[in-house]
Design a protein around this motif. Structure first.
Motif, PDB file in Angstrom:
ATOM      1  N   GLY A 164      32.214  35.074  90.316  1.00 25.02           N
ATOM      2  CA  GLY A 164      32.354  35.440  91.873  1.00 25.02           C
ATOM      3  C   GLY A 164      32.933  36.886  91.848  1.00 25.02           C
ATOM      4  N   LEU A 165      33.199  37.530  91.101  1.00 26.35           N
ATOM      5  CA  LEU A 165      34.172  39.010  91.031  1.00 26.35           C
ATOM      6  C   LEU A 165      33.281  39.844  91.445  1.00 26.35           C
ATOM      7  CD1 LEU A 165      36.785  40.283  90.458  1.00 26.35           C
ATOM      8  CD2 LEU A 165      36.084  40.931  88.287  1.00 26.35           C
ATOM      9  N   ILE A 166      31.971  40.092  91.030  1.00 28.71           N
ATOM     10  CA  ILE A 166      30.894  40.955  91.365  1.00 28.71           C
ATOM     11  C   ILE A 166      29.513  40.456  91.846  1.00 28.71           C
ATOM     12  CG2 ILE A 166      31.901  42.728  89.961  1.00 28.71           C
ATOM     13  CD1 ILE A 166      29.445  42.233  88.138  1.00 28.71           C
ATOM     14  N   LYS A 167      28.923  41.263  92.249  1.00 27.95           N
ATOM     15  CA  LYS A 167      27.327  40.770  92.519  1.00 27.95           C
ATOM     16  C   LYS A 167      26.367  42.032  91.841  1.00 27.95           C
ATOM     17  CE  LYS A 167      23.972  38.826  95.762  1.00 27.95           C
ATOM     18  NZ  LYS A 167      22.988  39.632  95.001  1.00 27.95           N
ATOM     19  N   LEU A 168      25.540  41.512  91.111  1.00 32.15           N
ATOM     20  CA  LEU A 168      24.448  42.710  90.783  1.00 32.15           C
ATOM     21  C   LEU A 168      23.125  42.705  91.546  1.00 32.15           C
ATOM     22  CD1 LEU A 168      24.507  41.115  86.969  1.00 32.15           C
ATOM     23  CD2 LEU A 168      25.261  43.185  87.688  1.00 32.15           C
ATOM     24  N   LYS A 169      22.599  43.761  91.561  1.00 32.62           N
ATOM     25  CA  LYS A 169      21.516  44.017  92.117  1.00 32.62           C
ATOM     26  C   LYS A 169      20.153  42.743  92.181  1.00 32.62           C
ATOM     27  CE  LYS A 169      19.931  48.191  91.326  1.00 32.62           C
ATOM     28  NZ  LYS A 169      19.336  49.043  90.719  1.00 32.62           N
ATOM     29  N   ASP A 170      19.784  42.531  93.125  1.00 31.22           N
ATOM     30  CA  ASP A 170      18.779  41.528  93.028  1.00 31.22           C
ATOM     31  C   ASP A 170      17.510  41.974  92.241  1.00 31.22           C
ATOM     32  OD1 ASP A 170      20.077  39.698  94.909  1.00 31.22           O
ATOM     33  OD2 ASP A 170      18.986  40.475  96.659  1.00 31.22           O
ATOM     34  N   GLY A 171      17.085  40.904  91.492  1.00 32.19           N
ATOM     35  CA  GLY A 171      15.833  41.229  90.569  1.00 32.19           C
ATOM     36  C   GLY A 171      16.312  41.731  89.303  1.00 32.19           C
ATOM     37  N   VAL A 172      17.366  42.320  89.113  1.00 31.22           N
ATOM     38  CA  VAL A 172      17.763  42.872  87.821  1.00 31.22           C
ATOM     39  C   VAL A 172      17.647  41.898  86.725  1.00 31.22           C
ATOM     40  CG1 VAL A 172      20.256  42.615  87.875  1.00 31.22           C
ATOM     41  CG2 VAL A 172      19.046  44.517  86.495  1.00 31.22           C
ATOM     42  N   GLU A 173      17.189  42.362  85.575  1.00 37.10           N
ATOM     43  CA  GLU A 173      17.132  41.291  84.322  1.00 37.10           C
ATOM     44  C   GLU A 173      18.684  41.454  83.818  1.00 37.10           C
ATOM     45  OE1 GLU A 173      15.035  40.593  80.013  1.00 37.10           O
ATOM     46  OE2 GLU A 173      14.204  42.079  81.454  1.00 37.10           O
ATOM     47  N   LYS A 174      19.222  40.300  83.743  1.00 37.85           N
ATOM     48  CA  LYS A 174      20.592  40.206  83.571  1.00 37.85           C
ATOM     49  C   LYS A 174      20.939  40.649  82.178  1.00 37.85           C
ATOM     50  CE  LYS A 174      21.608  37.544  87.205  1.00 37.85           C
ATOM     51  NZ  LYS A 174      22.238  37.873  88.304  1.00 37.85           N
ATOM     52  N   SER A 175      20.207  40.500  81.302  1.00 32.42           N
ATOM     53  CA  SER A 175      20.512  40.955  79.914  1.00 32.42           C
ATOM     54  C   SER A 175      20.591  42.299  79.612  1.00 32.42           C
ATOM     55  CB  SER A 175      19.559  40.214  78.823  1.00 32.42           C
ATOM     56  OG  SER A 175      18.235  40.620  78.988  1.00 32.42           O
ATOM     57  N   LYS A 176      19.880  43.092  80.535  1.00 36.69           N
ATOM     58  CA  LYS A 176      19.716  44.623  80.765  1.00 36.69           C
ATOM     59  C   LYS A 176      20.688  45.148  81.889  1.00 36.69           C
ATOM     60  CE  LYS A 176      15.238  44.268  78.238  1.00 36.69           C
ATOM     61  NZ  LYS A 176      13.851  44.813  78.356  1.00 36.69           N
ATOM     62  N   ALA A 177      21.286  44.422  82.487  1.00 40.58           N
ATOM     63  CA  ALA A 177      21.917  44.890  83.575  1.00 40.58           C
ATOM     64  C   ALA A 177      23.046  46.184  83.023  1.00 40.58           C
ATOM     65  CB  ALA A 177      22.600  43.924  84.403  1.00 40.58           C
ATOM     66  N   VAL A 182      25.808  47.141  89.582  1.00 41.47           N
ATOM     67  CA  VAL A 182      26.668  46.236  90.368  1.00 41.47           C
ATOM     68  C   VAL A 182      26.549  46.735  91.584  1.00 41.47           C
ATOM     69  CG1 VAL A 182      29.199  45.859  90.762  1.00 41.47           C
ATOM     70  CG2 VAL A 182      28.234  45.988  88.219  1.00 41.47           C
ATOM     71  N   VAL A 183      26.307  45.806  92.693  1.00 46.03           N
ATOM     72  CA  VAL A 183      26.178  46.299  94.128  1.00 46.03           C
ATOM     73  C   VAL A 183      27.231  45.793  95.153  1.00 46.03           C
ATOM     74  CG1 VAL A 183      23.551  46.565  93.917  1.00 46.03           C
ATOM     75  CG2 VAL A 183      24.457  44.217  94.627  1.00 46.03           C
ATOM     76  N   GLU A 184      27.887  44.682  94.717  1.00 44.85           N
ATOM     77  CA  GLU A 184      28.945  44.402  95.437  1.00 44.85           C
ATOM     78  C   GLU A 184      30.347  44.126  94.309  1.00 44.85           C
ATOM     79  OE1 GLU A 184      28.228  40.803  97.783  1.00 44.85           O
ATOM     80  OE2 GLU A 184      26.267  41.371  98.176  1.00 44.85           O
ATOM     81  N   ASN A 185      31.419  44.879  94.816  1.00 49.90           N
ATOM     82  CA  ASN A 185      32.657  44.655  94.110  1.00 49.90           C
ATOM     83  C   ASN A 185      33.754  44.679  95.035  1.00 49.90           C
ATOM     84  OD1 ASN A 185      34.702  45.293  92.547  1.00 49.90           O
ATOM     85  ND2 ASN A 185      33.853  47.397  91.676  1.00 49.90           N
TER      86      ASN A 185
END
Length: 285
Positions: A164-177, A182-185
């Motif tokens: 719950g510390l950050i949020k990644l861009k929707d649709g991004v492949e997690k292993s290649k993020a 990072v869109v929410e911090n």
């Protein structure tokens, strides 16, 4: 007739010695073939590995491999660059230290013609702090130190997102993020990704930063238990299995196939479970 006897005798001796020499040469040739067959029966396999847990696991597998006619030589490395270079130059028959995303990045960057011969275990990535007991306790602008290996960033960010510390861009492949995904911090934490993975334990021991994210092989090497000592740890279903890596085509060699089979055996998997208490998790694919 008497005049010819010495000549005939000398000729007979010469013919005898020539025959013996030919016989010895054939015997030597047969002996070489026999030695060749012997070397095929007891083949040598040189594998590069990180000290912990990879080399320890290979040491446990050594006697089993010997029974199967394979003499295992283990060459240890302290970093993540040299084992692939040594594999490419054929100093090694295989290496055992990396996961698939890292291998794929190395292939992309260096043009290696390597393949995955089999996954052996997962080392859950973990987050450590000498100052805070949980991710939720991190203050505004907390300083997070992580590896400079881009192949690890998606993995690390996935842990922090799950916490719950950050949020990644929707649709991004997690292993290649990447950090750019990072869109929410909300706490405006600062990421510091300027360190080689092997330096992170020293940085943690020096109490630098608020949080340090460390690869489990380095953590275990200095006595940290990822399960007990971390404030957050990667889930068991992590796709980052550490693999046996070989040059393309060598995955079909009997010695490599036997190595993977032994590392997948119940004896070795039980050893991993018992020795590392959840800090290293065996896989069989």
């Amino acid at each position: 007739m008497k005049k010819w006897l010495p000549f005939v005798f000398a000729l007979a001796v010469a013919l005898f010695l020539t025959a013996c020499g030919t016989s010895e040469e054939k015997g030597s040739e047969n002996g070489g073939a026999s030695e060749g067959n012997k070397s095929e029966e007891t083949s040598k396999l040189t594998v590069g590995a990180s000290n912990i847990p990879h080399a320890e696991i290979l040491e446990e597998a050594k006697p089993i491999l010997k029974e199967k006619g394979i003499e295992l030589e283990i060459v240890t490395f302290q970093d993540y660059i040299l084992p692939n270079k040594a594999l490419e130059t054929k100093e090694l028959d295989a290496n055992y230290f990396q996961h698939i995303p890292y291998l794929e990045l190395q292939i992309e960057e260096n043009g290696y013609d390597f393949v995955n011969a089999g996954g052996i275990h997962i080392e859950p990535m973990a987050v450590y702090s000498k100052k805070y007991k949980s991710i939720a306790d991190l203050p505004e602008g907390a300083h997070i130190i992580l590896s400079n290996s881009v192949a690890e960033h998606g993995r690390i960010l996935s842990i922090l997102e799950k916490e719950g510390l950050i949020k990644l861009k929707d649709g991004v492949e997690k292993s290649k993020a990447t950090l750019e995904d990072v869109v929410e911090n909300p706490k405006n934490v600062e990421f510091d990704a300027n360190y080689e993975p092997k330096l992170l334990t020293q940085i943690f021991n020096n109490n630098e930063g608020d949080v340090v994210v460390i690869n489990s092989n380095y953590a275990i090497d200095v006595g940290l238990n990822p399960v007990e000592d971390s404030i957050a740890i990667e889930a068991n279903e992590s796709p980052y299995a550490n693999i046996i890596t070989v040059r393309n085509g060598d995955e079909t060699k009997e010695s490599i196939k036997t190595l993977v089979e032994v590392l997948h055996s119940k004896e070795i998997q039980d050893f991993i479970v018992e020795k590392y208490k959840g800090a290293v998790i065996p896989v069989s694919e």
